[in-house]
Design an enzyme around this catalytic site. Structure first.
Site, short mmCIF file in Angstrom:
data_model
loop_
_atom_site.label_atom_id
_atom_site.label_comp_id
_atom_site.label_asym_id
_atom_site.label_seq_id
_atom_site.Cartn_x
_atom_site.Cartn_y
_atom_site.Cartn_z
N GLU A 180 1.23 -11.48 13.87
CA GLU A 180 2.32 -12.33 13.37
C GLU A 180 3.03 -13.03 14.53
O GLU A 180 3.42 -14.19 14.43
CB GLU A 180 3.29 -11.48 12.54
CG GLU A 180 2.67 -11.05 11.22
CD GLU A 180 3.49 -10.00 10.49
OE1 GLU A 180 3.94 -9.04 11.15
OE2 GLU A 180 3.67 -10.13 9.27
N GLY A 234 2.19 -6.90 13.41
CA GLY A 234 3.24 -7.75 13.99
C GLY A 234 2.75 -8.49 15.23
O GLY A 234 3.26 -9.56 15.56
N GLU A 280 -1.16 -3.27 8.08
CA GLU A 280 0.04 -2.63 7.51
C GLU A 280 -0.26 -1.85 6.24
O GLU A 280 0.36 -0.83 5.97
CB GLU A 280 1.12 -3.68 7.23
CG GLU A 280 1.72 -4.35 8.47
CD GLU A 280 0.95 -5.58 8.94
OE1 GLU A 280 -0.22 -5.78 8.53
OE2 GLU A 280 1.53 -6.36 9.71
N ALA A 309 4.11 -3.87 15.15
CA ALA A 309 5.47 -3.31 15.18
C ALA A 309 5.39 -1.86 15.63
O ALA A 309 4.37 -1.19 15.44
CB ALA A 309 6.09 -3.41 13.80
#
Ligand code: DAK
Length: 271
Positions: free
Chosen positions: A125, A122, A145, A79
């Site tokens: 993910e 992310g 994270e 992200a």
């Protein structure tokens, strides 16, 4: 499997700023993350464009398989941290950005993640929301994270745990460490490892192989495997059996079995 309107095939070109799209051999849709200066960080704008592109591939009846890639150097560093820095809980809740990852999993056509370089947070993910993960031998994986004071928020605690089990998932999520392709493959996170320079070649080869099958069968098979993560074994077996019966009524089944008996290659129409 998501219902799509075959009449709704979308032809007009679409201009994106954060991704590149192309078609390969008319049957494979390729979406390439394209924010090289931030290591393909998944900004909200990028995710919105990616979902739009995938939905267009979904609606295009010629496309039978999709590849998501970040190119030859990096899949994604996760992200966009600089974007998230400014985001409050309420901003995030209102934006509903996490829904993008769930929406990707709802695409009924098989999606291959072609992974080179970093595949973190992310980015991992996103890869795990795809169906087949093909990585270069020097790719790096992780859920870092925890190192920036948060935790996976787009499926990492759930999809990673289902893929590799509690103890490997805890190790990766609680330490934030990176692992190699070899380790990722050994714990069940990857479908295939290939030499770095062959990642897209292999992804396209596998995509064409899938594209030559019945799109009805591959869509239903994808749905059944995906549901295996959500259903009890009893319900999953029932769901599988009903879907098998459903495919027995298709023209593709007639063609596939006839072609086998006639010792020729089947030509599937998705009917
Ligand atoms: N976001 C924004 N910019 C990033 C970035 C990221 N995730 N990763 C790298 N960059 C930027 C760097 O800031 C740098 O920019 P400039 O300084 O040149 O302007 C440029 O990309 C090159 O990065 P580095 O200089 O750091 O490159 P190195 O080769 O030295 O290191 C690295 C590569 C991948 C090890 C390092 O960049 C790194 O550790 N990056 C952060 C990895 C990370 O912590 N990823 C997890 C992010 S949190 C959500 C959706 C999903 C998630 C949460 C919410 N919503 C939609 C709400 C998931 C959470 C995450 O993914």
């Amino acid at each position: 499997m998501r219902r799509i309107n075959m009449e709704s095939q979308i032809e007009e070109p679409k201009k994106y700023e954060n991704i590149l799209i192309e078609k390969y051999e008319s049957v494979v849709g390729i979406a390439k993350l394209n924010r090289p200066n931030s290591l393909n960080a998944l900004s909200a704008a990028l995710m919105k464009e990616l979902l739009d592109a995938l939905n267009r591939f979904e609606a295009d009846e010629n496309i039978r398989c999709i590849i998501v890639t970040g190119g030859e150097k990096i899949f994604s560093a996760g992200a966009d941290i600089k974007e998230m820095m400014k985001m409050s809980s309420i901003d995030a809740l209102k934006a509903g950005n996490l829904d993008y990852f769930d929406q990707i999993q709802k695409v009924s056509k098989p999606i291959i993640a072609a992974i080179s370089g970093y595949c973190l947070g992310g980015g991992l993910e996103l890869a795990m929301a795809c169906d087949i993960l093909i990585a270069g031998e020097n790719a790096r994986f992780g859920q870092p994270e925890i190192n920036i004071g948060v935790m996976p928020g787009a499926g990492g605690t759930q999809r990673l745990t289902r893929a590799v089990g509690k103890y490997k998932a805890m190790d990766l999520i609680l330490t934030g460490r990176q692992i190699s392709s070899k380790e990722a493959f050994e714990i069940g996170l990857l479908s295939r490892i290939v030499p770095d320079e062959s990642v897209m070649i292999e992804a396209k080869r596998v995509a064409l192989e899938i594209a030559a099958k019945s799109p009805l069968a591959s869509g239903v098979a994808k749905d059944c495997v995906t549901k295996a993560f959500e259903m009890t074994l009893k319900d999953g077996l029932e769901f599988e059996r009903k879907n098998f019966y459903l495919l027995l009524g298709s023209e593709d089944k007639e063609e596939g079995m006839k072609a086998f008996a006639e010792k020729r290659k089947a030509v599937f129409k998705g009917k």
